[in-house]
Design a protein around this motif. Structure first.
Motif, PDB file in Angstrom:
ATOM      1  N   SER A 285       7.768  56.085  21.886  1.00  0.00           N
ATOM      2  CA  SER A 285       8.912  55.228  22.155  1.00  0.00           C
ATOM      3  C   SER A 285       8.982  54.872  23.630  1.00  0.00           C
ATOM      4  O   SER A 285       8.335  55.493  24.477  1.00  0.00           O
ATOM      5  N   GLY A 286       9.829  53.857  23.937  1.00  0.00           N
ATOM      6  CA  GLY A 286       9.973  53.458  25.325  1.00  0.00           C
ATOM      7  C   GLY A 286      10.545  54.563  26.188  1.00  0.00           C
ATOM      8  O   GLY A 286      10.106  54.777  27.321  1.00  0.00           O
TER       9      GLY A 286
ATOM     10  N   ALA B  68       8.663  56.275  29.339  1.00  0.00           N
ATOM     11  CA  ALA B  68       9.284  56.300  30.663  1.00  0.00           C
ATOM     12  C   ALA B  68       9.396  57.722  31.191  1.00  0.00           C
ATOM     13  O   ALA B  68       9.157  57.994  32.369  1.00  0.00           O
TER      14      ALA B  68
ATOM     15  N   GLY C 114      17.269  50.714  24.245  1.00  0.00           N
ATOM     16  CA  GLY C 114      16.335  49.719  24.738  1.00  0.00           C
ATOM     17  C   GLY C 114      15.827  50.032  26.133  1.00  0.00           C
ATOM     18  O   GLY C 114      15.851  51.177  26.598  1.00  0.00           O
ATOM     19  N   LEU C 115      15.385  48.981  26.827  1.00  0.00           N
ATOM     20  CA  LEU C 115      14.765  49.154  28.141  1.00  0.00           C
ATOM     21  C   LEU C 115      15.699  49.781  29.178  1.00  0.00           C
ATOM     22  O   LEU C 115      15.279  50.692  29.902  1.00  0.00           O
TER      23      LEU C 115
ATOM     24  N   SER D 170      15.833  53.441  28.558  1.00  0.00           N
ATOM     25  CA  SER D 170      14.546  54.077  28.841  1.00  0.00           C
ATOM     26  C   SER D 170      14.364  54.297  30.337  1.00  0.00           C
ATOM     27  O   SER D 170      13.860  55.340  30.771  1.00  0.00           O
ATOM     28  N   LEU D 171      14.767  53.313  31.144  1.00  0.00           N
ATOM     29  CA  LEU D 171      14.645  53.461  32.594  1.00  0.00           C
ATOM     30  C   LEU D 171      15.545  54.576  33.111  1.00  0.00           C
ATOM     31  O   LEU D 171      15.145  55.357  33.983  1.00  0.00           O
TER      32      LEU D 171
END
Length: 567
Positions: free
Chosen positions: A2-3, A7, A388-389, A392-393
């Protein structure tokens, strides 16, 4: 993958690479004993305060504090308050006189002050046990972090931390880790502050209320149980169950979990509907409205265990070997005092944030109360509020801070144990120091499996308890009381430190207990710390003829200005 997992993996690799590079930057071609042990006594106050704060922000602070707030409420913040208060006591009673003694380690100080090799060896044994207990939550925290974020086995986290710590300490000792830890404090602060600010904004946009009563599932949630567990249900709750629960095995059946205690087998899956009350792991007894009430934990003898834990953290901070060694690295006693004064400020800045994670966890990650994996709160929240992104960050940033915490604390503890072992039991020098570093990591690595699902904060308390019952009384009396004798010091160390180690080992290896037995094994400091002090004083008075002849000169050297040379 996964993202969020990607990360997290990239963040961990980045932290490892940056740590090794920073450690190499602080290395010299030819290392001396003072480089390895005290960084040649040339560290400035702010740089040293950052390194000390980084050492203290361990797995317990980074993961465990938020987990404690999630499970037991905001009154558990008295634990970090007590830890910060311990540094105030350091400023007042320990730092400057200890630095003026001129010793490299606490064991050196004990022999210099009391003139006894036996006391030195007893202190060295205490240093080793304190360090080993302190390393256990670092290994566990690293394992939990990799497991939650990437699905890797728990032992993978242990190996990463051990490998990085060995690479830094074997190559550069205190000189290398000072540079690493000072930088990593600010990395950890950034890693906890930026996601916290983002989560606050998302919480306000979500419109969720502040948690007050029993936690409920905000959405339909499936919980997969990894190991056999006991859970407590506060009100009758309906769930769709697959796997072993209580005395039966179910296959997608709708089951009413009545209020009370239930057994859930490994591999079971439970689907709870939206709005269902969250079952708690049995060891997390605090539920409902009691969560927001001070000292309302619902445990046996909760008042005793609360105050005993606070005393252990407060006094134990004064005797932590890897923290005390830091003050030897300053250029003078005045610089050591300034360093200790800066540390509470930096720690207070960090501790603004864990309470936020624990409180939001009651709303967005309540399932952790059932699995008992409360240390994962800070790791799970970003992805839950920001899928989402963006999430993840944020997860990657949190993972970077978490591994910075594990690595920096592990390095500090390893240097403290290695320095003690090399100076006390081996011949000294760089070769002995490196053997000591291997020994420092081998013992807790073998015992890491015994920690099980215990929280990082609880494991750190074991180390602080041993410190509070052994090295803290020795330091206070050795620095301020002329009539302390070798026999009195040795008797107090053996009594308080020995019983604290036995209690900690019993808690790890003998399983759960109940009633006063559980309370005394989990938190013995309220009894053992004053008893150890009393033993040191009583035996010293009984053996007053053996007061070291140089006691007056030793106290004069520790308390007069450094410009006045006392030989």
């Amino acid at each position: 993958m996964s993202g969020a997992a990607l990360a997290a993996a990239l963040s961990v690799l980045t932290v490892v690479a940056a740590t090794l590079r920073q450690g190499a930057a602080g290395r010299r071609t030819r290392l001396t004993a003072t480089d390895l042990l005290v960084a040649s006594r040339g560290v400035t106050p702010l740089w040293n305060a950052s390194a000390i704060s980084s050492e203290y922000i361990s797995a317990a602070a980074f993961l465990g504090t938020a987990g404690l707030v999630l499970a037991y409420g905001t009154d558990t913040l008295w634990l970090p308050v007590a830890a910060t208060g311990g540094f105030v006591l350091l400023v007042a009673f320990v730092t400057a006189p200890l630095r003026r003694s001129g010793a490299y380690t606490i064991s050196d100080f004990a022999e210099w002050r009391l003139g006894s090799v036996a006391v030195r060896r007893t202190v060295s044994a205490c240093v080793c046990f304190i360090g080993w207990f302190y390393l256990l939550p670092q290994f566990q925290g690293a394992g939990v972090t990799l497991r939650v974020l990437t699905g890797a086995p728990v032992w993978a986290g242990w190996i990463v931390v051990v490998g990085v710590a060995l690479a830094i300490t074997l190559s550069g000792g205190m000189r290398s880790i000072t540079a690493v830890q000072a930088v990593q404090f600010w990395v950890k602060l950034l890693a906890v502050a930026v996601p916290a600010a983002a989560l606050l904004v998302l919480w306000r946009l979500d419109g969720a209320s502040t948690p007050a009563g029993p936690p409920v599932f905000a959405r339909a949630t499936t919980i997969r149980v990894q190991t056999d567990s006991a859970v407590r249900v506060s009100v009758d709750t309906v769930a769709t169950v697959s796997g072993p629960v209580d005395d039966g095995r179910h296959d997608g059946d709708e089951v009413v979990l009545t209020a009370g205690l239930h057994r859930v087998g490994a591999g079971a899956e439970l689907l709870f509907p939206r709005g269902a009350a969250v079952p708690h792991a049995a060891r997390l007894a605090r539920t409902g409205g009691a969560w927001s009430m001070p000292s309302g934990r619902g445990r046996d003898h909760s008042l005793y265990t609360t105050y005993s834990a606070l005393l252990a953290v407060l006094l134990g901070t004064m005797g932590l070997p890897h923290i005390l060694m830091r003050f030897y690295t300053n250029t003078c006693g005045r610089a050591a005092r300034r360093t200790a004064a800066m540390v509470p400020v930096l720690l207070s800045l960090f501790y603004l944030f864990p309470a936020l994670y624990g409180t939001l966890g009651r709303l967005y990650t309540p399932e952790l109360l059932m699995t008992g994996d409360t240390d994962a709160t800070i790791l799970t929240l970003p992805g839950r509020l920001a899928p989402g992104l963006p999430g993840s960050l944020l997860v990657g940033l949190v993972a970077a801070g978490a591994f910075a915490a594990f690595v920096s604390t592990t390095c500090g503890v390893v240097v403290a144990i290695a320095g003690t072992v090399s100076q006390c039991f081996l011949r000294g020098g760089t070769g002995s120091f490196r053997i000591g570093a291997l020994f420092a990591l081998a013992v807790p690595l073998c015992a890491a499996g015994a920690a099980g699902t215990r929280g990082a904060a609880g494991l750190v308390t074991l180390a602080l308890t041993v410190s509070a019952c052994s090295l803290c009384p020795l330091l206070l009396l050795g620095l301020w009381w002329r009539r302390l004798t070798p026999l009195g010091a040795g008797a107090g160390l053996a009594f308080g430190g020995g019983l604290a180690v036995v209690a900690g080992g019993a808690g790890l290896f003998l399983g759960p207990r109940h009633g006063w037995t559980a309370a005394l094994l989990a938190q013995p400091a309220l009894i053992l710390a004053p008893a150890s002090l009393a033993v040191m004083v009583g035996v010293s008075l009984a053996s007053r003829r053996s007061v070291p002849q140089r006691a007056d000169r030793a106290l004069a050297r520790m308390h007069l200005p450094e410009e006045i040379v006392v030989r």
